[in-house]
Design an enzyme around this catalytic site. Structure first.
Site, short mmCIF file in Angstrom:
data_model
loop_
_atom_site.label_atom_id
_atom_site.label_comp_id
_atom_site.label_asym_id
_atom_site.label_seq_id
_atom_site.Cartn_x
_atom_site.Cartn_y
_atom_site.Cartn_z
CB SER A 952 37.19 12.57 24.21
OG SER A 952 35.84 13.02 24.17
CG HIS A 953 36.92 11.08 30.60
ND1 HIS A 953 37.08 9.93 31.33
CD2 HIS A 953 36.17 11.91 31.36
CE1 HIS A 953 36.48 10.07 32.50
NE2 HIS A 953 35.92 11.27 32.55
#
Length: 994
Positions: A952-953
């Site tokens: 994820s970011h």
């Protein structure tokens, strides 16, 4: 002594409820009148109670045909005294009169009968503090009188008259029955006439029924009182013997107390427990605030004395009536914990059981000293689901139901233990202090919602023409992870936008273009009770190479599903630890482990390996082509915003362009980013790279998030420039209720705060000979001609492209949300929150005139009601079977630990309008969304997120910046977090309080 005649004055009614007090019923089916008559029967067996009725008397008679009634004809114009005088015809007997809306304990009535006096008035000297939080309005309307030696007290509505007084009342009947006279006036007149008026002070031990819950207020006192009152009625559980002592008793003669304890509990191990009126009330719960001392030798006088003193000291400055409770200590505990008989936060009809079946301690839950606990959640209307979780809990639920039945109340917090002989013990029963006024709960409707969701689940178990696999399961945190991106209880606008932009078609189209199976037109995300879940079978199919023979693909689909069913903790790591989506140097050894004892042959693995090699080779050269449309999106954004379209038309155009030119490019870039990170991790496993070198490489890659950080650090960049470039970002990309950065620039672009210390710059990072040789060996194994330098460039560009494309497409989406807020307010008369109940189909219909704007507010209200009701449903993160809709054990997710660092710091939860300083804190947020990038402008010590995966970011950003993080810890662990000092140790993969 002559038995008194008894009159219960129940002619009136509660104006708000529009019904007699006597008919108010509880969840056990009993009414206030049942309680009152039971108390009289216990105190005065065989005595007839004469019930004076008026309003809706037919219903009272129908419900209690065995009782004796007198009807007041003119009840509407009569007060309690006049009702009594209108029905009394025997003035020669002792007479007991009680209001119909009051309740007392049987022992109170027994003591009253035995008291001497011409008149005995039951009063309350602590009336202003009779129950916690009594309002000034309620105090003002209380019936009071002055009586020696108490001063002003409250009249409880209970009085006993002697025959002499009754004869006097007979002689003065006409004057007493005057319309402005009441029982207080009558009592004062009796005293003025020279009669001996005695007072019986109940010191708060009574209740006036203003609302149904008042009876439970009455029964549930402090810990010791509650246990003593309910103990004789229990059949499904047991309450241990007890001794209580007050602070005053202890000060006066502690030795006497200890002797009494040792005499009653000779030779036993004991527990000294708090039992203070401040511990639990209907407004607040102070559970665990005060001390309890366990496992004390009854014969050890010194230890016993110290324990009692220690518990009293934990109260601070207690009053003389403060109590300590002493009971036998249960030592052979098999299971202990707490059961809530409704959802703590909403009041929804669930049994929530938090328990420990490992430590053998009776207080491991309440002490907060153990983290490896179990949580079971059972819908009240379908408790059979508990059997598949833990059959031992059946006995607990039966005991909880019995307590609900006894109390006529179903919002209880019950502390329990079950010993190794299967005996159930109740340690405490308290009311749940959280108010649930904001949630209108229709239990029957909620059951229908769950039934509908269950039917939908069953329907999708059928085989589909375009999707392989015998059945499916659903997860909120798999693949495109809706729990992270739109939340586990999103509003309709977020759901519809996510569906239109991603999960309707784009997700599957990207996979098909990449070389995986084409599963269209299958949707990726389904809604169960308005909560989004990924169809794991569809997701898994979309990650199987399209070149595989059908029979191999079918075996893989079923095996992948079986792996996930057997390892629930992997449902947020499907692409890493369940499905092989690309070829990595460690593929063979990983496949042998993953497919061991599964229905996958060596030949199947060979075929899969060749297919993955081709797919991976193609991935390394297609990035620019796959993401080229993003440039067009930026150009069209300028055109749309410069046009003269109305706000709703602009919003529609921006969203349509977002799907056409933005989200497909982003889906491709996200896939490339996954490939890049997966390869880097495989190089670590192979020994080509070290963890440190991978982090250095990630930090060397210039990204949008890095640009944002640098812009904040550059004090020559104005806030206006920051807003123009980054103002569209918002925590929660699809959520209209989340403020964009431009709406609160003073906070998001606060240039006065010290900035996050940047990770060492590694621009121009040069890989070593050993590392390049490892890369070359990887490329040599693939059917590709690209060089090592091109491969390194791909790794960098893939990480960059994921951030860049999301930044660009989210601009369209964020500005569209701004325009919808404007349109909702100016044209439709909707608040920002209400705009969240629109859907993209509404926007489309409004644009082309298919929907009348006047109908929108009605649609919004209907959806809001429906959504709020459905969101009360509690569902697991992974739905594997039909029973999961009605009961499940909450999974403990395996967090993704980023970096190998360790930090000890205070925990802080991010709120909507954050004003507290974040520097040096471990920050807790719900999702790993890019909208939280502003966090990195502060010197945070660490990060914990509820949702999010290893790629994820926020995981990538923390890796780049060298910030220790636990990404995607899951619902159970997230819900257990609270403020406090914590160690976040990523190297050992743990976080716990210190």
């Amino acid at each position: 002594m002559c038995q008194p005649k008894i009159f219960l004055l129940a002619a009136g009614y509660h104006k708000q409820a529009q019904r007699p007090f006597s008919l108010w019923s509880f969840s056990n089916g009993k009414s206030i009148l049942d309680w009152q008559t039971h108390a009289f029967e216990k105190a005065l067996p065989g005595n007839q109670v004469n019930i004076v009725v008026g309003y809706d008397y037919q219903k009272i008679l129908a419900n209690h045909p065995y009782l004796n009634f007198s009807y007041v004809l003119d009840w509407e114009k009569s007060n309690a005294l006049q009702s009594f005088l209108s029905v009394i015809n025997d003035f020669s007997s002792p007479t007991l009169v009680m209001y119909g809306d009051t309740v007392f304990y049987p022992e109170t009535l027994t003591r009253l009968i035995g008291m001497e006096g011409d008149a005995v008035v039951v009063i309350d000297s602590v009336w202003k503090q009779r129950f916690s939080g009594r309002s000034q309005k309620d105090i003002a309307i209380a019936e009071t009188l002055n009586i020696h030696p108490y001063g002003e007290v409250e009249y409880t509505g209970l009085v006993k008259f002697s025959p002499k007084v009754m004869n006097w009342i007979s002689d003065h009947r006409d004057s007493a029955a005057h319309s402005n006279r009441n029982f207080i006036d009558l009592i004062n007149d009796i005293r003025d006439a020279g009669f001996n008026v005695a007072a019986y002070d109940v010191i708060g031990a009574w209740s006036e029924m203003n609302e149904p819950n008042d009876l439970v207020h009455f029964i549930l006192g402090n810990k010791a009182e509650t246990l003593r009152r309910i103990r004789p009625q229990l059949k499904k559980s047991e309450i241990c013997d007890q001794i209580t002592c007050t602070q005053q008793d202890w000060k006066n003669n502690p030795s006497l107390i200890i002797k009494r304890v040792q005499a009653q509990f000779e030779g036993q191990r004991l527990i000294v427990r708090s039992s203070y009126f401040e511990e639990d009330s209907w407004e607040t719960s102070n559970a665990g605030v005060f001390e309890s001392i366990l496992d004390i030798d009854c014969n050890d006088t010194h230890t016993m004395r110290k324990a009692i003193e220690h518990v009293f000291l934990s109260y601070g400055n207690p009053c003389a009536h403060a109590q300590v409770l002493i009971q036998p200590f249960i030592s052979n505990v098999a299971m202990s914990g707490v059961i809530f008989t409704c959802d703590l936060f909403t009041g929804a009809p669930y049994y929530i059981i938090n328990y420990d079946d490992v430590s053998g301690r009776p207080d491991s839950i309440t002490s907060g000293q153990k983290s490896d606990l179990r949580t079971a959640i059972i819908f009240r209307r379908n408790i059979d689901a508990v059997h598949k979780i833990d059959s031992r809990l059946v006995k607990l639920i039966e005991a909880a139901k019995e307590l609900e039945q006894i109390l006529g109340y179903n919002k209880l917090d019950i502390e329990f233990a079950i010993d190794k002989e299967n005996q159930m013990y109740i340690f405490q029963v308290r009311p749940i202090a959280v108010k649930h006024d904001a949630h209108q709960i229709n239990e029957k409707q909620l059951a229908l919602f769950l039934q509908s969701a269950w039917q939908h689940f069953k329907k999708w178990q059928k085989k589909s023409p375009s999707i392989l696999g015998d059945d499916t399961i659903f997860s909120g945190m798999t693949d495109w992870n809706p729990a992270e991106i739109i939340g586990n209880r999103p509003n309709p606008l977020a759901v519809s936008l996510y569906h239109y932009l991603i999960t309707e078609d784009i997700w599957a189209r990207q996979r098909a273009e990449y070389g995986y199976r084409d599963v269209r037109p299958a949707p990726l995300v389904h809604n169960f009770c308005s909560q989004p879940y990924v169809d794991c079978r569809a997701s898994i199919n979309s990650l199987i190479p399209s070149s595989l023979p059908e029979e191999v693909a079918l075996r893989l689909a079923n095996v992948y599903l079986d792996i996930l069913k057997d390892n629930h903790q992997l449902h947020d790591k499907v692409e890493l630890d369940v499905v092989f989506t690309i070829w990595v140097p460690t593929f063979r050894q990983d496949a042998e482990i993953r497919f061991k004892n599964r229905n996958i042959s060596t030949q199947d693995i060979d075929i899969l390996e060749q297919a993955l090699k081709k797919l991976t080779a193609r991935a390394l050269v297609r990035l620019n082509e796959d993401t080229s449309s993003i440039k067009c999106l930026s150009e069209r954004f300028v055109e749309v915003m410069g046009s003269h379209l109305d706000p709703v038309d602009k919003a529609y155009q921006l969203i349509a362009d977002c799907r056409r030119f933005g989200t497909l490019a982003f889906a491709h870039a996200a896939r490339a980013g996954f490939v890049a990170v997966a390869l880097l991790k495989s190089f670590i496993q192979k020994g080509t790279l070290s963890q440190k070198r991978m982090l250095e490489f990630q930090a060397s890659v210039s990204t949008v998030a890095g640009d944002f950080q640098n812009a904040l650090d550059d004090h020559s960049v104005s806030v206006d420039v920051l807003i123009k470039q980054f103002g569209h970002l918002r925590p929660g990309t699809y959520d209209v209720n989340q403020t964009a950065y431009w709406e609160n620039p003073d906070f998001y672009f606060d240039c006065q705060r010290p900035r996050m210390t940047q990770h060492t710059s590694c621009d121009g990072l040069v890989f070593t000979k050993h590392e390049r040789e490892g890369f070359q060996a990887f490329l040599d194994a693939l059917p590709t001609e690209i060089k090592v330098d091109e491969f390194i460039r791909y790794l960098s560009q893939a990480i960059q492209a994921r951030e860049k494309t999301k930044f660009e497409f989210s601009r369209n989406l964020s500005v569209a949300l701004d325009l919808l807020i404007q349109y909702g307010k100016e044209v439709l008369g909707l608040t920002r929150e209400e705009v969240g109940y629109l859907t993209f189909d509404d926007i489309k219909a409004l644009k082309i005139g298919q929907l009348d704007e006047k109908l929108i507010p009605k649609f919004v209200q209907l959806r809001k009601t429906d959504s709020v009701e459905k969101h009360l449903a509690k569902l697991p993160g992974l739905i594997c079977c039909e029973n999961d809709f009605f009961g499940y054990e909450q999974e403990k997710s395996q967090a993704n630990f980023i970096t190998r660092l360790s930090v000890v710091a205070e925990l802080i939860f991010i709120k909507a309008n954050q004003n507290e300083p974040l520097d040096g804190k471990i920050v807790v947020i719900p999702s790993a969304d890019p909208g939280f990038d502003w966090l990195f402008s502060h010197n945070i010590a660490g990060l914990i997120t509820q949702y999010g995966g290893a790629n994820s970011h926020m995981a990538i950003r923390c890796a780049e910046l060298g910030i220790p993080a636990a990404i995607g810890i899951g619902d159970k662990q997230y819900d257990s977090l609270q403020n406090g000092r914590m160690i976040l140790d990523c190297h050992k993969g743990r976080f716990e309080y210190v």
